[in-house]
Design an enzyme around this catalytic site. Sequence first.
Site, short mmCIF file in Angstrom:
data_model
loop_
_atom_site.label_atom_id
_atom_site.label_comp_id
_atom_site.label_asym_id
_atom_site.label_seq_id
_atom_site.Cartn_x
_atom_site.Cartn_y
_atom_site.Cartn_z
N GLY A 517 0.83 -1.20 0.00
CA GLY A 517 0.00 0.00 0.00
C GLY A 517 0.86 1.24 0.00
O GLY A 517 1.96 1.25 0.56
N VAL A 518 0.38 2.29 -0.67
CA VAL A 518 1.10 3.56 -0.72
C VAL A 518 0.10 4.67 -0.42
O VAL A 518 -0.99 4.70 -0.99
CB VAL A 518 1.73 3.80 -2.11
CG1 VAL A 518 2.46 5.14 -2.13
CG2 VAL A 518 2.69 2.68 -2.46
N GLY A 519 0.46 5.58 0.48
CA GLY A 519 -0.41 6.70 0.80
C GLY A 519 0.40 7.93 1.11
O GLY A 519 1.63 7.95 0.97
N GLY A 520 -0.29 9.00 1.53
CA GLY A 520 0.39 10.24 1.83
C GLY A 520 1.37 10.10 2.98
O GLY A 520 2.36 10.83 3.07
N PHE A 521 1.14 9.14 3.88
CA PHE A 521 2.04 8.92 5.01
C PHE A 521 3.32 8.22 4.57
O PHE A 521 4.34 8.29 5.25
CB PHE A 521 1.34 8.04 6.06
CG PHE A 521 0.95 6.70 5.51
CD1 PHE A 521 -0.30 6.52 4.96
CD2 PHE A 521 1.85 5.64 5.50
CE1 PHE A 521 -0.64 5.29 4.43
CE2 PHE A 521 1.50 4.42 4.97
CZ PHE A 521 0.25 4.25 4.43
N GLY A 522 3.29 7.50 3.48
CA GLY A 522 4.43 6.69 3.05
C GLY A 522 3.94 5.37 2.48
O GLY A 522 2.96 5.32 1.77
N LYS A 523 4.63 4.28 2.82
CA LYS A 523 4.30 2.98 2.25
C LYS A 523 4.04 1.94 3.33
O LYS A 523 4.53 2.06 4.45
CB LYS A 523 5.43 2.49 1.33
CG LYS A 523 5.67 3.39 0.12
CD LYS A 523 6.83 2.90 -0.72
CE LYS A 523 7.05 3.82 -1.93
NZ LYS A 523 8.19 3.37 -2.77
N VAL A 524 3.27 0.92 2.98
CA VAL A 524 3.03 -0.22 3.86
C VAL A 524 3.67 -1.45 3.23
O VAL A 524 3.47 -1.72 2.05
CB VAL A 524 1.51 -0.47 4.06
CG1 VAL A 524 1.29 -1.65 4.99
CG2 VAL A 524 0.85 0.77 4.63
N ASP A 637 -15.39 6.00 9.31
CA ASP A 637 -15.14 5.48 7.96
C ASP A 637 -15.36 3.97 7.92
O ASP A 637 -14.50 3.22 7.48
CB ASP A 637 -13.73 5.84 7.50
CG ASP A 637 -13.58 5.72 5.99
OD1 ASP A 637 -14.60 5.81 5.28
OD2 ASP A 637 -12.46 5.53 5.51
#
Length: 855
Positions: A517-524, A637
Amino acid sequence: MGGEPKLPTTSLTLLFIIFFSLSTNARFTPPDNYLIDCGSPQNTILDDGRTFKSDPQSVSFLSTDENIFASSNSVPESESLPLYKTARIFDTESVYKFLVFHPGRHFLRLYFHPLHHPEYNLTTAVFTVKTDDGLVLLHDFSASQNSDCLFKEYLINVTSDDFSLIFSPLKKSFAFVNAIEFVSAPNELVPDSATTISPPGMFTGVSAYDLQVVHRVNVGGPTVTPKNDTLSRTWMSDSRGYMVFPKGEKVVSVDPSVINYPVGGATALIAPDQVYSSAASMADSGVSVPNFNLTWEMNVDPGFNYLIRLHFCDIVSTRLNSLYFNVYVNGLSGVNGLDLSTLTSDLAMAYYKDFVINASTVVKGVIRVQVGPSDLESTTPNAILNGLEVMKMSSSAGSLDGLFSSGSNSRGGSKRLPMTITEATGVAIGVIMLLVLIFSLIRRKNKARGWDEGGNSFTSWFLPINASYCSTFLSSKSKSKNGYSSVLFSKVGLGRSFGFDELRDATKNFDESAVIGVGGFGKVYIGEIEEGKKLAIKRGNPRSSQGMNEFQTEIELLSKLRHRHLVSLIGYCDENNEMILVYEYMANGPLRDHLYGSKPALPSLTWKQRLEISIGAARGLHYLHTGGSSQGIIHRDVKTTNILLDDNFVAKVSDFGLSKTGPALDQTHVSTAVKGSFGYLDPEYFRRQQLTEKSDVYSFGVVLFEILCARPALDPTLPREQVNLAEWAMHKQRKGVIDTIVDPIIAKTISSESLIKYVEAAEKCLAEYGVDRPSMGDVLWNLEFALQLQDASLQLDPLVEDDTCKGKTKMVASEDVKKDEKKNNDSDVSILINDDSGVVMGSPLFSKMEDIEGR
């Protein structure tokens, strides 16, 4: 179609309508009327009769004595051509100040075209335009020499007895403007309420917003110039590229004199006769049953909410109640079966309808408006549209320019604090100085304890978890070999302290093939530590602020929460300027993938499994609402991608980035901007921006129907009435045919008693008002009862479920089989964190998760 309609009215009614029509067509006289042709040596009279004062005559409105002008006769064609021939240039910040004799709605119209000047290259000008109370109209605005003449129109709510327009050049740059209009507008132009698209309902407080008119279109007719508009507006013809399928459009028009205006409804101030006297209707498609929509597309700035006004006038029908059609905005239903005859009680009667759409529904910067027939069995299925307007709504940051947009839904987006600029500046400086002092003290104490040796702590990211955590940070003296406290974070509930090298080895040096996973926080990443134990590793990016608030919220909550049906935080790593959180690995991934959409398709869940998963998720949410803290916690959510399954298919709620602490004992709700996922969003929360635990209950009701029907909460590929699962399921339930939309894979395995109790629980969750919805405890009780009813039916007929599962994967009680399944599942890879900033699936190892979408 095409001719003038017959108007079935009595003589008395006709006389009244004519009188009222004449009265409403009276030209509006604005109390405040400032028209300035900037840089012009003389007054400019337009063909509509308006006179724009020359710039020297308007200099009394200006804060500067500089007179730098530009002029040119080579200007592109425009309806307001004379106004683009001259311009005034500002070297420094300059202010136009106008007296306001009649506070309320005002039109502000700005004209820009970069003319030639021997010393100033206007194509390089960069500047900001704002009002005296902080509303940003344009930020770092520039105009290209090759562009057409630029026209910006706003509807601003002025509440004081003066109005200032501030032009602020960027450092070493300058500003310019060709013409300015600041004119009173009728307050009735902006009502206080409008219809929301998703979720369906009403949005109140529209009048508190400032607006920018982005598009104003005369559908089916020519361009309407200010000369023919009561309020000097321009309505562009939809022949200028708005219509997506021109061949499907049939233009219809009548004499403007036959247009009528209802009492208390539309007036000529809302739109002129020329708009209502022309329309686009459906052309003969050459088939017996026309099944297409008339479609218009308009480019807009993303990140804002929009007010959309549609204008209708039935000039195609020859009798009442013969025209029924549907209205859609961005693929979502706005009105089903619109019947203008019932709304206006006559033909050729003007009518308009306002919609508000959330920024989240604006995809790729496009707004799409569609009308199509609702009754395909009619002898002449048809749909019409006469005009449309798209208006950008000011953000909660007080801006109408993208850089300052927050995409918020909060009401009163244009309301600014009653604070002067000097006061605001003083407060801001004070806060900054206080923060600097606090963090300098923390840094000094940390340095004295050797905390800056080899890496930074959580405080280096400005993530204060809570006061007790900070005190633990500052009081601990025990350090690991890396200079950090190995006991420190376990005391605050963050679990095991992982070394950076340990996590780097677990992820093969954070290899891209391990990214799930990739998001604004970084990666998983998926990682494997001693004895083959798998973990999900979220590696934060300190250089990215996107998603950090949600990241912090998740840390705060998971460090305090422990429950069998909540995803657990295993530990952390705080070395080498890293912020890494480690979670338990959920082998079977998101619930959604076991219902639909996964590639390759996963084995279907049995009805009993689905009940047990529903119960597990309900228990997790019930714990959040009642046992997570003294005030309870609202997830905000709830959806099937945030319900994860472990290797035994035990459901656990995840992704707490948007969660909020519930209301205090003396409060009924938490006031906050609307966040969540469309299709699951509580309509009452959307309308009122008041969050309660019942908002989670509504979302969970959608999840229950998603589990039952094995389809998305929103599916725009389906027929219009089926797009929204909650609406479609409730429609079927009211008709008593809910069984017709049950997932066919499990339909024959569900006992009627279990189905009735389950649907009853889901239906109650979806009540329009929160007070009518059950608590999560009540929902949990009903689901457990539904499971008991299902078990009882299997005891009476134990072969029911087995018979229907032939040829499919079945869940059996054998421990050997469970071990085999667990072994097989261990070879699969799934995702743990579905971050709100979005998930990008790039690794071939996780191809089956590629359909996961973030908010």
